[in-house]
Design a protein around this motif. Structure first.
Motif, mmCIF file in Angstrom:
data_model
loop_
_atom_site.group_PDB
_atom_site.id
_atom_site.type_symbol
_atom_site.label_atom_id
_atom_site.label_comp_id
_atom_site.label_asym_id
_atom_site.label_seq_id
_atom_site.Cartn_x
_atom_site.Cartn_y
_atom_site.Cartn_z
ATOM 1 N N PRO A 174 6.267 8.080 -3.320
ATOM 2 C CA PRO A 174 6.520 6.686 -3.703
ATOM 3 C C PRO A 174 7.497 6.003 -2.744
ATOM 4 N N ASP A 175 7.402 4.678 -2.655
ATOM 5 C CA ASP A 175 8.284 3.856 -1.809
ATOM 6 C C ASP A 175 8.103 4.113 -0.316
ATOM 7 N N MET A 176 6.861 4.278 0.117
ATOM 8 C CA MET A 176 6.582 4.352 1.561
ATOM 9 C C MET A 176 5.897 3.045 1.973
ATOM 10 N N ASP A 220 -2.764 -3.037 11.367
ATOM 11 C CA ASP A 220 -2.400 -3.415 12.733
ATOM 12 C C ASP A 220 -1.950 -4.873 12.806
ATOM 13 N N LYS A 221 -2.197 -5.666 11.744
ATOM 14 C CA LYS A 221 -1.789 -7.079 11.728
ATOM 15 C C LYS A 221 -0.394 -7.273 11.130
ATOM 16 N N GLY A 222 0.007 -6.388 10.215
ATOM 17 C CA GLY A 222 1.323 -6.552 9.602
ATOM 18 C C GLY A 222 1.500 -5.763 8.328
ATOM 19 N N LEU A 223 2.588 -6.113 7.601
ATOM 20 C CA LEU A 223 2.969 -5.379 6.398
ATOM 21 C C LEU A 223 2.013 -5.675 5.234
ATOM 22 N N VAL A 224 1.666 -4.624 4.492
ATOM 23 C CA VAL A 224 0.772 -4.761 3.339
ATOM 24 C C VAL A 224 1.556 -4.608 2.036
ATOM 25 N N GLY A 225 2.402 -3.606 1.952
ATOM 26 C CA GLY A 225 3.160 -3.368 0.716
ATOM 27 C C GLY A 225 3.829 -2.012 0.761
ATOM 28 N N LYS A 226 4.007 -1.411 -0.415
ATOM 29 C CA LYS A 226 4.629 -0.083 -0.482
ATOM 30 C C LYS A 226 3.963 0.724 -1.590
ATOM 31 N N THR A 227 4.004 2.047 -1.428
ATOM 32 C CA THR A 227 3.410 2.918 -2.439
ATOM 33 C C THR A 227 4.307 2.935 -3.672
ATOM 34 N N THR A 228 3.681 3.032 -4.834
ATOM 35 C CA THR A 228 4.475 3.151 -6.065
ATOM 36 C C THR A 228 4.157 4.487 -6.742
ATOM 37 N N ALA A 229 3.010 4.569 -7.424
ATOM 38 C CA ALA A 229 2.633 5.835 -8.064
ATOM 39 C C ALA A 229 1.757 6.645 -7.110
#
Lengths: 184, 265
Positions: free
Chosen positions: B139-141, B146-155
Motif C-alpha cells: 500500500p501507498d506506492m 509515461d505521461k504523469g502521475l496516476v495515483g497510489k496503491t491502497t489495498a
C-alpha cells in the motif's frame, strides 16, 4: 438443507456481482456506474427466511463496505457500521414486504433494488459530505444518484427471472417462496 | 420463535458488534482478502472485456482501412495494399517501444501493470490493477504512466491491487509549479470532469494557463519529486490563498497500462 445451499449460492453471488459491476462501463455524460450488488442483495433478502436473510444482509454489508473502504495513512474514512445498519434495516423492510405480498414478487424486487441503490449512493454521498465537509448538491450529483437507481430498476427483472431459473438447478424450487396469486 | 432462531439471532448480534468494532489493521486485512476473492473474476472478466474490445477495434480498423482504401486508390494501388498490411503492426511496435523505452529511461524501479477496471463506487475514483504483493507491491506506492502521475496503491492482495486516482478527493499530492517558487496541495473533486484543484498557493501567484505542475516530493511523503501532475487551466485568488484548476497530465479516463513505482534505481 436446501435453504443453506440457497444461502451459500447467494453469498457467492455477492463478490461475483461486485467484480462484474467494476467491469461494466460508466454511463455518460455523468459517468454514473451500474450497481449489481443491491439487486442481488434484494433477491437474497426476499428469497430467504428472516434469520438467514439477516445473515445475508451482514455478508452484503461486509462486501459493499470493504469494497469502498478507504484507509488513508492508517485512518478509515468510512467504517463498516453504516453499511451494516443500512443493509440490516433494508433486510427487515424486505422481509415485511415479502410477508405482505405472501411471497416473492418481481415488482417488489425491481422497486426494492432501485430504492436500495438510491439510498445506498445517496447515503454514501451524505456520509462523505459529513466526513470531508461541503454539501455540493448539483445536478451532476443528483444524476449520479438517479441514473444507477433507474439502471437497477431496469436490470432487476432480468436478474430476477435469471436467478429464478438458475436457482432450481442447484436447489429444489421449494427453497424459494412461492409466487403469490393476485387477491381481490 | 424457535430456540434455534433465537440462538442464531444472538450469534448475529455478536457478529454485528464485532464487525462494527473492527480497527483499520483488521479492516485492511479483510479488504485484501476480499480483493483476493474477486481477483480471479476480475482477471477473467477483464480478459473477456479486452477480447470484445479488440474485436470492436478490429472492426473499426476495417472501417478505417476501407476509408483509407478509397482515398489512396487514386494515388497508388501498390502502396495502399502494403500500408494496409503493415499499419497495425507498426502501431503495436511503436507503442511497445514507447512503453519499454519509458521503463528503461525512468530513474525509478517500475512494475508494469494492466488496469482491470474502474470501481463502481460513485464518489470514489479508484481502479484495480493486475499486480499485487506477489510482485512486490505494498500500500501507498505511487502509480504513474509515461505521461504523469496516476495515483497510489491502497489495498493490495497477492495479485490484485486497488489504486486511488489523483482525481479522488482523498488523494492529496504536494505539488510545485514549473518556473515559479509556488507550492500547493493538489486534490480531486467530486465532479466527474476529472479536474484537480491546487490550493494553498500564494494569492499573488498569477499562474498562467498551460504552466506545468509537478510533484514536490516532500520528505516523508509518498510521491517522489518531479513527476508530471498536470497543466494549469485557470487560476483565481481566494480570501486567504490562491487556487488553480489543473488538467491531469495522464489521461485517467482511458488508462490501460500503468507502472507502480516500487523504489529508486
Amino acid at each position: 438443507m436446501r435453504q443453506i445451499i440457497l444461502f451459500i449460492i447467494l453469498v457467492v453471488l455477492l463478490p461475483v456481482a461486485l467484480a462484474l459491476q467494476d467491469l461494466l462501463p460508466s454511463i455518460p455524460p455523468f459517468q454514473a456506474r451500474i450497481q449489481l450488488l443491491p439487486i442481488v442483495f434484494c433477491f437474497g433478502v426476499l428469497a430467504l427466511p428472516l434469520v438467514p436473510a439477516l445473515f445475508f444482509a451482514l455478508a452484503a454489508a461486509l462486501v459493499q463496505g470493504l469494497a469502498l473502504l478507504q484507509i488513508q495513512s492508517g485512518q478509515v474514512e468510512l467504517g463498516l457500521t453504516a453499511p451494516v445498519v443500512f443493509f440490516l434495516l433494508w433486510a427487515i423492510v424486505f422481509q415485511m414486504a415479502s410477508e405482505a405480498t405472501e411471497g416473492m414478487r418481481w415488482e417488489v424486487h425491481a422497486f426494492g433494488s432501485a430504492m436500495v441503490t438510491l439510498t445506498l449512493i445517496g447515503g454514501e454521498f451524505l456520509a462523505l459530505c459529513c466526513r470531508r465537509g461541503g454539501f455540493p448538491v448539483e445536478m451532476t450529483v443528483l444524476w449520479r444518484i438517479a441514473i444507477p437507481s433507474v439502471a437497477s430498476l431496469l436490470l432487476a427483472p432480468l436478474l430476477y427471472f435469471l436467478l429464478r431459473k438458475l436457482v432450481p438447478v442447484f436447489v429444489e424450487d421449494e427453497a424459494l417462496p412461492k409466487k403469490p396469486e393476485f387477491r381481490r | 420463535m424457535k430456540k434455534i432462531q433465537i440462538a442464531f439471532l444472538a450469534v448475529l448480534a455478536v457478529l454485528v458488534i464485532a464487525v462494527c468494532l473492527l480497527e483499520s489493521g483488521t479492516l485492511g486485512w479483510l479488504q485484501s482478502g476480499l480483493l483476493g476473492i474477486v481477483s480471479p473474476i476480475s482477471h477473467s472478466g477483464s480478459a473477456v472485456k479486452s477480447s470484445i474490445g479488440s474485436l470492436g477495434k478490429d472492426l473499426m480498423s476495417l472501417d478505417q482501412l476501407q476509408a483509407e482504401y478509397e482515398r489512396v486508390l487514386s494515388e497508388n494501388r501498390k502502396l495502399r495494399a502494403e500500408n494496409n498490411g503493415l499499419r497495425d503492426l507498426q502501431q503495436d511496435n511503436d507503442h511497445l517501444r514507447q512503453v519499454l523505452g519509458y521503463r528503461e529511461r525512468s530513474s525509478f524501479r517500475l512494475v508494469p501493470a494492466v488496469v482491470l477496471g474502474h470501481d463502481a463506487g460513485e464518489w470514489w475514483s479508484t481502479i484495480k490493477i493486475n499486480r499485487g504483493s506477489a510482485d512486490g507491491i505494498t500500500p501507498d506506492m505511487p502509480v504513474i504512466t509515461d505521461k504523469g502521475l496516476v495515483g497510489k496503491t491502497t489495498a493490495v492482495s497477492s495479485n490484485l491491487s486497488e489504486v486511488v486516482l489523483i482525481t479522488d478527493e482523498s488523494c492529496r499530492v504536494a505539488a510545485k509549479v514549473e518556473g515559479t517558487k509556488e507550492q500547493g496541495i493538489s486534490a480531486g473533486t467530486r465532479d466527474p470532469a476529472g479536474e484537480l484543484r491546487l490550493t494553498f498557493l500564494s494569492k499573488l501567484a498569477d499562474l498562467q494557463p498551460g504552466q506545468k505542475v509537478y510533484t514536490a516530493g516532500v520528505s516523508g511523503g509518498i510521491f517522489p519529486s518531479g513527476i508530471a501532475l498536470g497543466t494549469v487551466k485557470s487560476f483565481h485568488a481566494r480570501e486567504l490563498d490562491g487556487e488553480a484548476i489543473l488538467e491531469p497530465s495522464a489521461d485517467l479516463g482511458s488508462l490501460e497500462e500503468v507502472f507502480v513505482v516500487t523504489g529508486a534505481k
